[in-house]
Each structure stands twice: as C-alpha cells, then as structure tokens.
Design an enzyme around this catalytic site. Structure first.
Site, PDB file in Angstrom:
ATOM      1  N   ASN A   6      -3.818  -6.423   7.155  1.00 33.52           N
ATOM      2  CA  ASN A   6      -4.415  -6.081   5.873  1.00 33.52           C
ATOM      3  C   ASN A   6      -4.831  -4.615   5.774  1.00 33.52           C
ATOM      4  O   ASN A   6      -4.945  -4.070   4.683  1.00 33.52           O
ATOM      5  CB  ASN A   6      -5.627  -7.018   5.669  1.00 33.52           C
ATOM      6  CG  ASN A   6      -6.526  -6.579   4.553  1.00 33.52           C
ATOM      7  OD1 ASN A   6      -6.232  -6.803   3.387  1.00 33.52           O
ATOM      8  ND2 ASN A   6      -7.639  -5.922   4.883  1.00 33.52           N
TER       9      ASN A   6
ATOM     10  N   TYR B 242       3.749   4.732  -0.376  1.00 30.28           N
ATOM     11  CA  TYR B 242       3.106   3.407  -0.291  1.00 30.28           C
ATOM     12  C   TYR B 242       4.108   2.299  -0.650  1.00 30.28           C
ATOM     13  O   TYR B 242       4.204   1.272   0.037  1.00 30.28           O
ATOM     14  CB  TYR B 242       1.923   3.430  -1.262  1.00 30.28           C
ATOM     15  CG  TYR B 242       1.084   2.181  -1.317  1.00 30.28           C
ATOM     16  CD1 TYR B 242       0.280   1.799  -0.248  1.00 30.28           C
ATOM     17  CD2 TYR B 242       1.068   1.407  -2.475  1.00 30.28           C
ATOM     18  CE1 TYR B 242      -0.521   0.670  -0.328  1.00 30.28           C
ATOM     19  CE2 TYR B 242       0.274   0.276  -2.564  1.00 30.28           C
ATOM     20  CZ  TYR B 242      -0.514  -0.094  -1.486  1.00 30.28           C
ATOM     21  OH  TYR B 242      -1.295  -1.217  -1.567  1.00 30.28           O
TER      22      TYR B 242
ATOM     23  N   ALA C 197      -6.818  -6.835  -6.491  1.00 31.71           N
ATOM     24  CA  ALA C 197      -8.262  -7.051  -6.387  1.00 31.71           C
ATOM     25  C   ALA C 197      -9.008  -5.729  -6.514  1.00 31.71           C
ATOM     26  O   ALA C 197      -8.466  -4.663  -6.174  1.00 31.71           O
ATOM     27  CB  ALA C 197      -8.595  -7.686  -5.035  1.00 31.71           C
ATOM     28  N   ALA C 198     -10.230  -5.815  -6.995  1.00 30.46           N
ATOM     29  CA  ALA C 198     -11.081  -4.627  -7.066  1.00 30.46           C
ATOM     30  C   ALA C 198     -11.478  -4.240  -5.652  1.00 30.46           C
ATOM     31  O   ALA C 198     -11.942  -5.080  -4.881  1.00 30.46           O
ATOM     32  CB  ALA C 198     -12.325  -4.940  -7.885  1.00 30.46           C
ATOM     33  N   SER C 199     -11.246  -2.995  -5.284  1.00 33.80           N
ATOM     34  CA  SER C 199     -11.659  -2.497  -3.967  1.00 33.80           C
ATOM     35  C   SER C 199     -11.681  -0.985  -4.060  1.00 33.80           C
ATOM     36  O   SER C 199     -11.326  -0.414  -5.085  1.00 33.80           O
ATOM     37  CB  SER C 199     -10.664  -2.941  -2.886  1.00 33.80           C
ATOM     38  OG  SER C 199      -9.498  -2.149  -2.981  1.00 33.80           O
ATOM     39  N   ARG C 200     -12.047  -0.367  -2.952  1.00 30.87           N
ATOM     40  CA  ARG C 200     -12.099   1.101  -3.054  1.00 30.87           C
ATOM     41  C   ARG C 200     -10.697   1.693  -3.236  1.00 30.87           C
ATOM     42  O   ARG C 200     -10.548   2.808  -3.677  1.00 30.87           O
ATOM     43  CB  ARG C 200     -12.801   1.689  -1.839  1.00 30.87           C
ATOM     44  CG  ARG C 200     -12.015   1.546  -0.559  1.00 30.87           C
ATOM     45  CD  ARG C 200     -12.695   2.275   0.571  1.00 30.87           C
ATOM     46  NE  ARG C 200     -11.832   2.273   1.731  1.00 30.87           N
ATOM     47  CZ  ARG C 200     -12.084   2.940   2.832  1.00 30.87           C
ATOM     48  NH1 ARG C 200     -13.169   3.671   2.921  1.00 30.87           N
ATOM     49  NH2 ARG C 200     -11.260   2.900   3.854  1.00 30.87           N
TER      50      ARG C 200
ATOM     51  N   ASP D 287     -11.714  -2.966  12.004  1.00 29.18           N
ATOM     52  CA  ASP D 287     -11.701  -1.900  10.992  1.00 29.18           C
ATOM     53  C   ASP D 287     -11.966  -0.563  11.652  1.00 29.18           C
ATOM     54  O   ASP D 287     -12.887  -0.428  12.466  1.00 29.18           O
ATOM     55  CB  ASP D 287     -12.735  -2.159   9.890  1.00 29.18           C
ATOM     56  CG  ASP D 287     -12.314  -1.513   8.579  1.00 29.18           C
ATOM     57  OD1 ASP D 287     -11.994  -2.243   7.628  1.00 29.18           O
ATOM     58  OD2 ASP D 287     -12.270  -0.254   8.520  1.00 29.18           O
TER      59      ASP D 287
HETATM   60  P1  NAD Z   1      -9.944  -1.484   1.268  1.00 30.27           P
HETATM   61  O1  NAD Z   1      -9.847   0.005   1.368  1.00 30.27           O
HETATM   62  O2  NAD Z   1     -11.206  -2.068   0.806  1.00 30.27           O
HETATM   63  O3  NAD Z   1      -9.567  -2.140   2.649  1.00 30.27           O
HETATM   64  C1  NAD Z   1      -8.721  -1.567   3.576  1.00 30.27           C
HETATM   65  C2  NAD Z   1      -9.446  -1.514   4.907  1.00 30.27           C
HETATM   66  O4  NAD Z   1      -8.529  -1.093   5.914  1.00 30.27           O
HETATM   67  C3  NAD Z   1     -10.582  -0.519   4.923  1.00 30.27           C
HETATM   68  O5  NAD Z   1     -11.788  -1.162   5.287  1.00 30.27           O
HETATM   69  C4  NAD Z   1     -10.164   0.508   5.941  1.00 30.27           C
HETATM   70  O6  NAD Z   1     -11.240   1.068   6.677  1.00 30.27           O
HETATM   71  C5  NAD Z   1      -9.227  -0.258   6.812  1.00 30.27           C
HETATM   72  N1  NAD Z   1      -8.288   0.618   7.496  1.00 30.27           N
HETATM   73  C6  NAD Z   1      -7.580   1.637   6.970  1.00 30.27           C
HETATM   74  N2  NAD Z   1      -6.828   2.202   7.902  1.00 30.27           N
HETATM   75  C7  NAD Z   1      -7.037   1.532   9.057  1.00 30.27           C
HETATM   76  C8  NAD Z   1      -6.511   1.636  10.356  1.00 30.27           C
HETATM   77  N3  NAD Z   1      -5.631   2.595  10.653  1.00 30.27           N
HETATM   78  N4  NAD Z   1      -6.921   0.771  11.280  1.00 30.27           N
HETATM   79  C9  NAD Z   1      -7.834  -0.189  10.994  1.00 30.27           C
HETATM   80  N5  NAD Z   1      -8.360  -0.327   9.765  1.00 30.27           N
HETATM   81  C10 NAD Z   1      -7.975   0.523   8.805  1.00 30.27           C
HETATM   82  O7  NAD Z   1      -8.764  -1.925   0.299  1.00 30.27           O
HETATM   83  P2  NAD Z   1      -8.205  -3.355  -0.119  1.00 30.27           P
HETATM   84  O8  NAD Z   1      -7.854  -3.264  -1.535  1.00 30.27           O
HETATM   85  O9  NAD Z   1      -9.083  -4.446   0.323  1.00 30.27           O
HETATM   86  O10 NAD Z   1      -6.818  -3.386   0.658  1.00 30.27           O
HETATM   87  C11 NAD Z   1      -6.442  -4.336   1.609  1.00 30.27           C
HETATM   88  C12 NAD Z   1      -4.937  -4.376   1.683  1.00 30.27           C
HETATM   89  O11 NAD Z   1      -4.419  -4.879   0.451  1.00 30.27           O
HETATM   90  C13 NAD Z   1      -4.270  -3.031   1.882  1.00 30.27           C
HETATM   91  O12 NAD Z   1      -3.166  -3.181   2.738  1.00 30.27           O
HETATM   92  C14 NAD Z   1      -3.772  -2.665   0.499  1.00 30.27           C
HETATM   93  O13 NAD Z   1      -2.688  -1.790   0.525  1.00 30.27           O
HETATM   94  C15 NAD Z   1      -3.403  -4.029  -0.030  1.00 30.27           C
HETATM   95  N6  NAD Z   1      -3.336  -4.123  -1.482  1.00 30.27           N
HETATM   96  C16 NAD Z   1      -4.471  -4.141  -2.215  1.00 30.27           C
HETATM   97  C17 NAD Z   1      -4.362  -4.279  -3.594  1.00 30.27           C
HETATM   98  C18 NAD Z   1      -5.565  -4.363  -4.450  1.00 30.27           C
HETATM   99  O14 NAD Z   1      -5.425  -4.611  -5.648  1.00 30.27           O
HETATM  100  N7  NAD Z   1      -6.744  -4.185  -3.898  1.00 30.27           N
HETATM  101  C19 NAD Z   1      -3.106  -4.333  -4.202  1.00 30.27           C
HETATM  102  C20 NAD Z   1      -1.985  -4.329  -3.429  1.00 30.27           C
HETATM  103  C21 NAD Z   1      -2.104  -4.239  -2.060  1.00 30.27           C
END
Ligand code: NAD
Length: 702
Positions: A381, A446, A478-481, A319
């Site tokens: 991810n 995106y 999923a719930a996330s930032r 990360d």
């Molecule tokens: P998140 O922000 O909690 O997790 C993403 C993580 O990626 C963060 O911890 C961030 O620090 C890290 N990150 C960002 N840029 C980076 C880089 N250049 N190098 C290394 N690490 C980096 O969000 P999340 O919801 O857990 O997302 C995870 C993945 O799931 C993402 O690709 C997101 O687009 C995808 N996604 C999430 C949802 C959802 O509902 N949460 C829906 C569709 C897709």
C-alpha cells in the site's frame, strides 16, 4: 464413451435463470403444496420452499453430466446437499457457476461424479451452494478411487415426528415444469427401456415433499430459516405411492430424516440432514493470521491495519513516515497506529523500513516472521506522488515514484511470497490507481508504476496458484494526504478510506478464492476492471501476410469488442489465437463461429465429416425428424463403411431422433451439448437409444 477425467475443476456456467412468483408457485404445486399451505401457492405474502432453488438450476446437473461425459443412459441423481446463505427471493435471477469436484469408481456399479455450484442473485449476492452427486451406472471401472465412506448415525429411538403425505399419480407431470424435463419422469416407453415399469418420481420432487414436512414440524411458517438440507436418493418411487417423512430432532438446530415408501417401508430418501435457524453470514475472521500492511502509518493503510486487527489478525504496521513526495522519515506514524490498535485490544508491531530497498523489503517480512511466526497477508500500500506534466518530468520524479510503487512492491512481495509458498497459503494485494488504469494528466510516472503492478499480479497469480496464494489488485479512491489537492472538497468529505476496507479485507480473507482480479473501490461503490480482448479477425489466407490496406478495410472488426473475452493467462489467449489458424478467413471476418444455417447444410456436410475407419462392422440407420421452418426428414444409413444419406423416411430405422430445427442447429454448431439436449427433452430418441451414441463417433463435424 469414457468419462472426461481431465474436467475436474473446469468452470461450468454461468447458467442464468430468471424466475417469477409463478415459477415459485408452480414448484410448490409440484411438491404437493395446496390449500393447507397457502403461503406457498398464493402470490399474496408468498413464501418460497427453499428446495425450489435446486429444481430451478437443474440445468447445472445436465451440464455437469455433459462436462463429465457421462453415459446418459445410465445417469441417476445420487446425493444432494444445499446450503443456504440467504433466503430465496420470490422472484429474481439465479446465476450459477460450478465445477466437477471429484470422480469415484464404484466398479461394476458405475461411477460417481461430484459437482459443486454456487448460485448468486443478479447483484452478485451468494444465495446457495449446491453439492450434487451423479451416478453414471454405465461408467464404472475407470480405475478411479473408491468413494469415502459416509455414515450418519440415526438415533435408535422412534422418530420424533412422522409426516404422512401422498404424491399424486400425476405428480411428476407438474414437477417437471420446474425444469427437469428428463424423459424418465414422463415417457412410459423410455422408462421401460431403462428398466422401470413406468415413469418414476423425480428424486428432487420427493425431497421437496420432505422439505415441506421438515419446515412444518421444525420451523413452521419460516422457510427462510432453512440453513442446509441434504439427502441420498436411495430407491425410486412411483407416483401415487404414499410416503412418510420420519424426523429425528437431534439438537436445537439440526434434525435427521428419512423418507419411506409407506406401503413397502422401503427407504427412498436416506441419510437426510436438515439444519435450521437464522441464516448467519459467514464471518470474515483473521484469528491466527499475520498481516503486513506497508505504508500503514496513515490514510488507507491505517484503515486496513485497524480493521484487520479488530478481526483478529496480528499486524505489522510498516511506514517510513516520510513526506508526500517520499522525502524524509519518521517513526511516529507507524508507532501511532500500533498504539491505536493496542488501545482497542488488538495485536500489532511497528516497522519503519523503506519498501523501496531490498534490505527494507526483507526486513519488513523478517519482522513479521520473528514477531508472529508467519505471514499470511501482504497489502502493498505504501505510496508517494511526484506529479508533473510529462514534459517537465525529470528522471528523479520518474524513478522516485517507480522505486516506491513498483520496486517497493517487488522488494516486499518477494520474501513474503517465498514464505507463503512454504506455508501453502497467502493473500497479496497490490494497490493500483485509476490514473494507471485510465490515465490522468500530470501522472505519467505514477500511472506507469501503478499499471505495471497489474502485470506483476497477472503473472504472480499464475505462480502462486499451486500454493493457494491469491493475488489481487485494488484501485482505491479515498481522502488522504495524497488526494487532498487532487479531488474537490465535497468528494473528499464523502470518500472515507473505510469504504475501501471491506473489499480489501474480503480479498485477503480465506473466504476469497479469486485471484488475478482488479477492482475499483471507493465511496461505497465496488466494481471489477478487466483487460478484455475482442474476437478480432483472421486476415491471413494460406499464410500470406495481409497488407496495411487490408488492415484499414477491416479495422472495425479488429476494434470490435463484441463478445470480448477475459483471458485467464497467456496460454488461454494463445490457444485461441492458434485455433484461429484453422478458421476460414471469411468466417472469422464476419465474426461468426457457427457454420450451419439450416439442417440441409448439416446433412450436405455429413459425407465429408464421415469417419469411414470408425464405421467398420457398423450397420445402423438413423431417421432424423427435424421440425420447424427449415426442418424435414432425413435418413442416414451406415453399412460396413458405406454412408448413404437420403431425404424422407424409412420403416423400422435403428434409431429415430426428433428435434426442432433451431435446437438441432445449436447442437450441430456446438452450442448445445448432445447430452444436455437429450436430458432437457429438446432431443427425443426412440428405437435403439444406445446406438445414437455412435453418431459422435462416426462423424466429425467441427
Ligand atoms: P497516504 O499518503 O496517506 O499513505 C501512504 C503511506 O505510505 C504514507 O503513510 C507514507 O508514509 C507511506 N510510505 C511512502 N513511501 C514509503 C516507503 N518507501 N516505505 C514505507 N512507507 C512509505 O496515501 P493513501 O491515499 O492512503 O495511499 C495508499 C495507497 O493507495 C498508495 O499506494 C496510493 O498510491 C494508492 N491510491 C490511493 C488513492 C486515493 O484515492 N487515496 C487512489 C489511488 C491509489
């Protein structure tokens, strides 16, 4: 007729079979159950004899034979193994898919065709896996390898249990109603023609008797505890002959058995193995595997990393630790997750590189190799968001998002893929999004990046196939930032990242053999997304380019998704496209793939389909008796290159073929393989059976 050796690995099925409690009882009666085993024959508290499973999906055996192009006249069931993953329900649906696994050459004794199938229920739950061996007595000497030697060491001692039974003289007549209608078990004339004095028992019927005996002795009243049963069909048995099942219990959960003809002592089922006990679900385990999860400092990535570590994987927690829009960096998030994993006894190591650079990607993979020696799993991810309506989306917003999601996946996947290729094993996940799959206001950057990953996967799955590298894509919710200000609070409360984890973990496990798939996962619901292609329409006649007006007229056909296909790759799609060049435009316009609408049309088309060259020296007459509304009788005579077709009958035809009109048309329109029609009893052949095989050689209808 030669075996189709190229058919190994080609998909057979899905073959769907719905059944009710009546079918379960009919089977039980077919394998000798009665009043003394009321639980198998009374709908009240009904239990299923597990071998019901294989009897019900017997069409798989016929399709296997058809795919292998085995000579029907010499076909025998050689061996059978069934592994149960769940107890068989008393009613439901079996959905079976499988393939030919291998061919072996027995020389003058024939050929062995090994097929494997997996049967699931309507909800996709795996019920049982069957391995079938067919012997093609007339297909040997094809230059193949010899079968591996299989031996089972039976104890020298007397069997621990002997169960006596006696199938009735009419047993096959009941048993066949469970699905295996092959004439050998009912038609005395057919049985004589293929070398038996009368119809014989179905080998699988005798196996049903054995299965009852094994349950009675080893797991009384608990057919749901049968985990595996297998045997070799070693000798035919005539109905009405008493049998004995000899059982040696070799451990707490395993027995060996044989079934013998009680009159002659001949072994009719040999090398029997029976495993029993509670059915255990195959555990998804990652012991010995090394996983890299990018962006694992929080949200979904953290949840994947923790569960992987709990199940034995060594995990690189990557990360960058920046903010939601990708700016800044911090070691804390990755380190915290590593600490969490260590606290629960797992193995993990942090990496703080940026996926969006070539050096970063390389270093992430290098960390895995240096720390843990390999990389088996990569979950791409890491992600950021820079949302704005398209009109306001400047190049920074566009490129920043592309860099992390698309280029980042490239930078990490490439070194990982190279290593996986070397290892001959790998599991890769891309993370897409519903925004890319379906569209979402304010996320053009995106969405574009996320759907580009699907294209990336589509090709990588092709390139990885040979090296057992499976690549799949998941759209999580999923719930996330990232989603905290996108989804309403009540959805966020229910959308724990943990719901996405099980699907991703299955996809990166060695139990998963799918590749190139897209799945949605969230809130406890999981489904598959496909890129489907409609049947379309061929509008070009004699090479002319159709006009835009013609496109407009036919737009409904162009847009139709009826019977859409999901292509495995470009070649498959191109093959279909090229084959449409041979279609008549009007047929394609109606979306029809069938040609014949009545037997009359078939016989009218025969002269054109006649292959004069192939008929040199052939002197045969076929009498077709087609029943049903559009049926009739036709005589097709071939005599040294000449074809003569007349309506009516003749005395002493070489071969008589009888069918219902509907089945006949299915067969002629390519929907029903001839061999399957024959083995399932839809096509009855009398007279010189072997000569019927000339038909395929002498006529080319499609
Ligand atoms: P998140 O922000 O909690 O997790 C993403 C993580 O990626 C963060 O911890 C961030 O620090 C890290 N990150 C960002 N840029 C980076 C880089 N250049 N190098 C290394 N690490 C980096 O969000 P999340 O919801 O857990 O997302 C995870 C993945 O799931 C993402 O690709 C997101 O687009 C995808 N996604 C999430 C949802 C959802 O509902 N949460 C829906 C569709 C897709």
């Amino acid at each position: 007729m030669a075996l189709n050796l190229d058919a190994i690995g080609e998909k057979i099925g899905p073959i769907e079979k719905e059944y009710s409690w009546r079918d379960v009882i009919l089977y039980a009666l077919g394998v000798g159950a009665g009043f003394d085993e009321l639980e198998y024959v009374y709908e009240k508290d009904l239990k299923v004899i597990p071998t019901f499973s294989i009897a019900t999906i017997i069409d798989f055996l016929f399709e296997l034979g058809a795919k292998a192009n085995v000579n029907t006249a010499g076909i025998l069931h050689g061996e059978q193994e069934i592994v149960f993953h769940r107890p068989i329900p008393t009613e439901g649906k079996f959905i079976t898919t499988g393939q030919i696994k291998n061919y072996y050459d027995l020389g003058d004794k024939g050929a062995i065709i090994v097929g494997e199938s997996v049967t699931k229920d309507a909800k996709g739950k795996k019920l049982f896996t069957s391995t079938i061996t067919i012997i093609g007595r007339l297909d040997g000497n094809f230059g193949g390898k010899k079968p591996p030697k299989k031996t089972i060491q039976f104890p020298d001692s007397d069997p621990d249990f002997v169960v006596e039974d006696c199938p009735s003289p009419d047993q096959p007549l009941i048993y066949r109603l469970s699905g295996d209608l092959f004439a050998l078990h009912v038609d005395p004339e057919f049985a004589r023609q293929v070398g038996f004095k009368e119809p014989i028992m179905h080998g699988l019927c005798t196996l049903g008797f054995a299965c009852r005996a094994l349950i009675k002795t080893l797991v009384p009243g608990r057919p749901d505890k049968v985990r595996r049963i297998s045997c070799r069909f070693s000798k035919p048995l005539y109905p009405g002959t008493p049998i004995k099942t000899l059982i040696w219990k070799v451990s707490d959960d395993k027995a060996l058995y044989r079934v013998v003809n009680a009159k002659t002592g001949d072994v009719v089922l040999d090398m029997g193995e029976f495993e029993f006990g509670e059915l255990v679900r195959e555990k998804i385990d990652f012991t010995g595997k090394v996983a890299v999860v990018t962006g694992a400092g929080g949200g979904l990535g953290r949840a994947y990393a923790i569960e992987l570590a709990k199940r034995g994987a060594k995990v690189i927690v990557n990360d960058l630790g920046g903010s939601r829009d990708g700016t800044g960096a911090s070691k804390t998030p990755a380190q915290k997750v590593v600490d969490e994993i260590k606290a629960i006894g797992g193995e993990a190591y942090p990496n703080y590189d940026n996926v969006a650079t070539k050096e970063g990607g390389e270093n992430i993979v290098k960390t895995a190799i240096e720390r843990f020696g390999r990389i088996d799993i990569l979950i791409n991810n890491a992600g950021i968001l820079r949302d704005k309506s398209f009109a306001k989306m400047d190049p920074d917003m566009w490129h920043g998002v592309m860099d992390v999601h698309l280029n980042g996946a490239y930078y990490v996947t490439r070194p990982a893929f190279l290593k996986m290729k070397e290892q001959g094993y790998g599991r890769i996940i891309f993370t897409t999004s519903a925004a890319g799959l379906y569209g979402n206001f304010g996320q053009a950057n995106y969405s574009a990046a996320k759907l580009a990953l699907v294209g990336f996967m589509n090709t990588l799955k092709e390139e990885g196939e040979k090296y057992n590298i499976k690549v799949n894509t998941v759209a999580p919710l999923a719930a996330s930032r990232l989603t905290q200000d996108i989804f309403p609070k009540d959805i966020l409360d229910k959308a724990k990242p943990e719901y996405v984890v099980p699907l991703v973990l299955y996809l990166v496990s060695d139990k998963c053999d799918v590749s190139g798939r897209i799945y949605n996962a969230g809130l406890g619901t999981y489904n598959r997304v496909v890129i489907g292609t409609g049947p379309g329409i061929m509008l070009s006649e004699k090479g002319e380019v159709p006009s835009p007006e013609k496109i407009k007229e036919n737009f409904d056909y162009i847009c139709s998704l009826k019977d859409f296909k999901v292509y495995k790759n470009l070649t498959e799609q191109l093959t279909d496209l090229l084959s449409s060049l041979n279609k008549k435009p009007d047929l394609a316009a109606k979306g029809e793939s069938t040609i014949f609408n009545s037997p009359n049309e078939v016989f009218a088309a025969l002269p054109k389909a006649f292959k004069k060259d192939a008929s040199k020296g052939v002197d045969v007459s076929f009498l077709f008796k087609i029943s049903g509304k559009s049926g009739g009788e036709w005589v097709v005579k071939i005599s040294d290159g000449n074809l003569d077709i007349t309506e009516g009958v003749i005395d002493n035809p070489t071969t008589t073929l009888e069918m219902e009109d509907k089945d006949f048309l299915d067969m002629m329109n390519g929907k029903l393989p001839a061999m399957q029609a024959y083995t399932s009893g839809k096509l009855k052949i009398s007279g010189d059976i072997m000569k019927s095989q000339l038909i395929e050689k002498l006529f080319k209808l499609n």
